[in-house]
Design a protein around this motif. Structure first.
Motif, PDB file in Angstrom:
ATOM      1  N   VAL A  85      95.320  17.039  45.152  1.00  0.00           N
ATOM      2  CA  VAL A  85      95.434  15.586  45.228  1.00  0.00           C
ATOM      3  C   VAL A  85      96.918  15.264  45.085  1.00  0.00           C
ATOM      4  N   ALA A  86      97.335  14.143  45.635  1.00  0.00           N
ATOM      5  CA  ALA A  86      98.772  13.838  45.642  1.00  0.00           C
ATOM      6  C   ALA A  86      99.185  13.022  44.422  1.00  0.00           C
ATOM      7  N   LEU A  91     105.719   9.119  36.185  1.00  0.00           N
ATOM      8  CA  LEU A  91     104.801   9.343  35.077  1.00  0.00           C
ATOM      9  C   LEU A  91     104.362   8.046  34.412  1.00  0.00           C
ATOM     10  N   ALA A  92     105.286   7.114  34.195  1.00  0.00           N
ATOM     11  CA  ALA A  92     104.952   5.871  33.510  1.00  0.00           C
ATOM     12  C   ALA A  92     103.970   5.014  34.300  1.00  0.00           C
ATOM     13  N   GLN A  93     103.910   5.239  35.620  1.00  0.00           N
ATOM     14  CA  GLN A  93     103.015   4.448  36.467  1.00  0.00           C
ATOM     15  C   GLN A  93     101.723   5.172  36.817  1.00  0.00           C
ATOM     16  N   LEU A  94     101.619   6.422  36.440  1.00  0.00           N
ATOM     17  CA  LEU A  94     100.464   7.229  36.808  1.00  0.00           C
ATOM     18  C   LEU A  94      99.317   6.981  35.833  1.00  0.00           C
ATOM     19  N   PRO A  95      98.200   6.407  36.306  1.00  0.00           N
ATOM     20  CA  PRO A  95      97.070   6.168  35.409  1.00  0.00           C
ATOM     21  C   PRO A  95      96.595   7.468  34.762  1.00  0.00           C
ATOM     22  N   ALA A  96      96.087   7.358  33.560  1.00  0.00           N
ATOM     23  CA  ALA A  96      95.679   8.544  32.811  1.00  0.00           C
ATOM     24  C   ALA A  96      94.630   9.360  33.561  1.00  0.00           C
ATOM     25  N   ASP A  97      93.681   8.684  34.216  1.00  0.00           N
ATOM     26  CA  ASP A  97      92.637   9.436  34.910  1.00  0.00           C
ATOM     27  C   ASP A  97      93.198  10.191  36.114  1.00  0.00           C
ATOM     28  N   LYS A  98      94.183   9.601  36.773  1.00  0.00           N
ATOM     29  CA  LYS A  98      94.795  10.280  37.912  1.00  0.00           C
ATOM     30  C   LYS A  98      95.663  11.451  37.451  1.00  0.00           C
ATOM     31  N   ALA A  99      96.343  11.292  36.322  1.00  0.00           N
ATOM     32  CA  ALA A  99      97.137  12.389  35.776  1.00  0.00           C
ATOM     33  C   ALA A  99      96.230  13.568  35.427  1.00  0.00           C
ATOM     34  N   ALA A 100      95.103  13.282  34.788  1.00  0.00           N
ATOM     35  CA  ALA A 100      94.165  14.343  34.423  1.00  0.00           C
ATOM     36  C   ALA A 100      93.574  15.007  35.664  1.00  0.00           C
ATOM     37  N   GLU A 101      93.256  14.192  36.674  1.00  0.00           N
ATOM     38  CA  GLU A 101      92.706  14.747  37.910  1.00  0.00           C
ATOM     39  C   GLU A 101      93.698  15.711  38.555  1.00  0.00           C
ATOM     40  N   LEU A 102      94.954  15.303  38.621  1.00  0.00           N
ATOM     41  CA  LEU A 102      95.982  16.135  39.240  1.00  0.00           C
ATOM     42  C   LEU A 102      96.167  17.448  38.490  1.00  0.00           C
ATOM     43  N   VAL A 103      96.259  17.379  37.170  1.00  0.00           N
ATOM     44  CA  VAL A 103      96.453  18.596  36.377  1.00  0.00           C
ATOM     45  C   VAL A 103      95.228  19.507  36.475  1.00  0.00           C
ATOM     46  N   ASN A 104      94.045  18.930  36.457  1.00  0.00           N
ATOM     47  CA  ASN A 104      92.832  19.741  36.572  1.00  0.00           C
ATOM     48  C   ASN A 104      92.767  20.474  37.907  1.00  0.00           C
ATOM     49  N   VAL A 105      93.070  19.756  39.002  1.00  0.00           N
ATOM     50  CA  VAL A 105      92.926  20.335  40.337  1.00  0.00           C
ATOM     51  C   VAL A 105      94.025  21.353  40.641  1.00  0.00           C
ATOM     52  N   LYS A 106      95.272  21.051  40.277  1.00  0.00           N
ATOM     53  CA  LYS A 106      96.390  21.901  40.684  1.00  0.00           C
ATOM     54  C   LYS A 106      96.845  22.895  39.611  1.00  0.00           C
ATOM     55  N   VAL A 107      96.427  22.711  38.368  1.00  0.00           N
ATOM     56  CA  VAL A 107      96.829  23.641  37.305  1.00  0.00           C
ATOM     57  C   VAL A 107      95.610  24.354  36.712  1.00  0.00           C
ATOM     58  N   ARG A 149     110.577  10.010  42.243  1.00  0.00           N
ATOM     59  CA  ARG A 149     110.056  10.710  41.064  1.00  0.00           C
ATOM     60  C   ARG A 149     108.539  10.863  41.149  1.00  0.00           C
ATOM     61  N   ARG A 150     108.062  12.020  40.893  1.00  0.00           N
ATOM     62  CA  ARG A 150     106.623  12.329  40.827  1.00  0.00           C
ATOM     63  C   ARG A 150     106.474  13.531  39.917  1.00  0.00           C
ATOM     64  N   ALA A 151     106.760  13.302  38.648  1.00  0.00           N
ATOM     65  CA  ALA A 151     106.949  14.381  37.686  1.00  0.00           C
ATOM     66  C   ALA A 151     105.726  15.288  37.548  1.00  0.00           C
ATOM     67  N   VAL A 152     104.550  14.703  37.451  1.00  0.00           N
ATOM     68  CA  VAL A 152     103.363  15.528  37.227  1.00  0.00           C
ATOM     69  C   VAL A 152     103.048  16.361  38.462  1.00  0.00           C
ATOM     70  N   TYR A 153     103.197  15.748  39.630  1.00  0.00           N
ATOM     71  CA  TYR A 153     102.929  16.491  40.864  1.00  0.00           C
ATOM     72  C   TYR A 153     103.914  17.646  41.023  1.00  0.00           C
ATOM     73  N   ALA A 154     105.198  17.365  40.867  1.00  0.00           N
ATOM     74  CA  ALA A 154     106.209  18.419  40.993  1.00  0.00           C
ATOM     75  C   ALA A 154     105.999  19.499  39.940  1.00  0.00           C
ATOM     76  N   GLY A 155     105.684  19.084  38.715  1.00  0.00           N
ATOM     77  CA  GLY A 155     105.468  20.046  37.643  1.00  0.00           C
ATOM     78  C   GLY A 155     104.277  20.950  37.898  1.00  0.00           C
ATOM     79  N   GLU A 189      95.414  15.096  56.447  1.00  0.00           N
ATOM     80  CA  GLU A 189      94.938  13.826  55.896  1.00  0.00           C
ATOM     81  C   GLU A 189      95.469  13.574  54.489  1.00  0.00           C
ATOM     82  N   PHE A 190      96.138  14.566  53.929  1.00  0.00           N
ATOM     83  CA  PHE A 190      96.532  14.553  52.518  1.00  0.00           C
ATOM     84  C   PHE A 190      97.287  13.280  52.145  1.00  0.00           C
ATOM     85  N   HIS A 191      98.323  12.948  52.911  1.00  0.00           N
ATOM     86  CA  HIS A 191      99.132  11.775  52.579  1.00  0.00           C
ATOM     87  C   HIS A 191      98.408  10.472  52.913  1.00  0.00           C
TER      88      HIS A 191
END
Length: 259
Positions: A85-86, A91-107, A149-155, A189-191
């Motif tokens: 997921v993209a 980070l300050a604008q990333l909703p908590a549920d989206k941050a968790a989704e990203l970390v779960n899927v990519k990490v 900036r897209r700290a969680v995605y890049a990380g 279709e990702f973007h």
């Protein structure tokens, strides 16, 4: 025994391209995705190979555990951790549920699926694990004016580079190959699913990414960067990393000592 590959995020983009290429190469498949209709469509389009479909959401504990169980019990010769997921947001604008989704899927998901598959691959003496990351993994030092900036995605992508390199070293001599593939902008279709219009941006095709990945395996590449012509640039990055790692000392560096 034939070849069997499990591909996550297999219903579109790079995952679909991997599944298509592997099917053409005679692999039987386990295709994982969220959309049952697209999974069924893939099966119907590939009667020449055995295809097992798994409808799973890898942003959830249940989804990860269901696919990890397959990785642990099926005789997989290849695992492609592609789902993503993209959520391109600071980070300050990333909703908590989206941050968790990203970390779960990519990490978390690639970690747990790789962990589950390794024992069987070691026992069989062969296997390949491919993690799909991206060149954004190397973008951390870029100033804001150069890169949004897209700290969680890049990380998360940088994590995939690091775990792939260290896992490859851990598995040296076992017959298991590990690769992380780092494309730039790809025409999928990702973007669009994130509301981003990339139609005017030059983009590589998903099929080209798969071509690079599979050729990279033949070349023995652990980090495959499909759009980087000079592979020496990557070697320079990694040699600099090792130089910094090896230069550490138990003594406090001079610049940190009180004047």
């Amino acid at each position: 025994m034939g070849n069997l590959a499990l591909v996550t995020g297999a219903t579109s983009g790079i995952g679909r391209a991997f599944a298509e290429r592997l099917a053409a190469g005679g692999y039987d498949l386990v295709v994982v995705g969220r959309r049952r209709d697209r999974l069924a469509e893939f099966v119907a389009a590939h009667p020449e190979v055995k295809v097992k479909t798994v409808a799973a959401d890898l942003s959830t504990t249940a989804g990860i555990e269901a696919v990890a169980e397959i990785c642990a019990t099926e005789p997989l010769t290849m695992l492609v951790n592609n789902a993503g997921v993209a959520h391109y947001m600071p980070l300050a604008q990333l909703p908590a549920d989206k941050a968790a989704e990203l970390v779960n899927v990519k990490v978390l998901a690639p970690t747990m699926l790789s962990r589950a598959v390794v024992a069987g691959m070691r026992e069989r003496g062969q296997g390949t694990i491919i993690n799909v990351a991206g060149m954004i993994a190397f973008s951390g030092p870029a100033p804001h004016s150069q890169m949004p900036r897209r700290a969680v995605y890049a990380g998360s992508l940088a994590y995939l580079v690091a775990i792939s390199q260290t896992l490859s070293a851990e598995l040296e001599g076992t017959g298991i190959n590990v690769q992380v593939v780092c494309p730039g902008v790809v025409a999928t279709e990702f973007h669009e699913r994130q509301g981003l219009d990339m139609s005017r941006v030059p983009r590589m095709t998903a099929d080209e990414v798969v071509t690079a990945s599979l050729r990279g395996l033949e070349l023995g590449e652990i980090v495959c960067a499909p759009g980087v012509e000079d592979a020496g640039l990557l070697d320079a990055v990694f040699q600099a990393n090792l130089a910094a790692f090896g230069a550490q000392s138990p003594e406090l560096a001079t610049r940190y000592r009180a004047v």
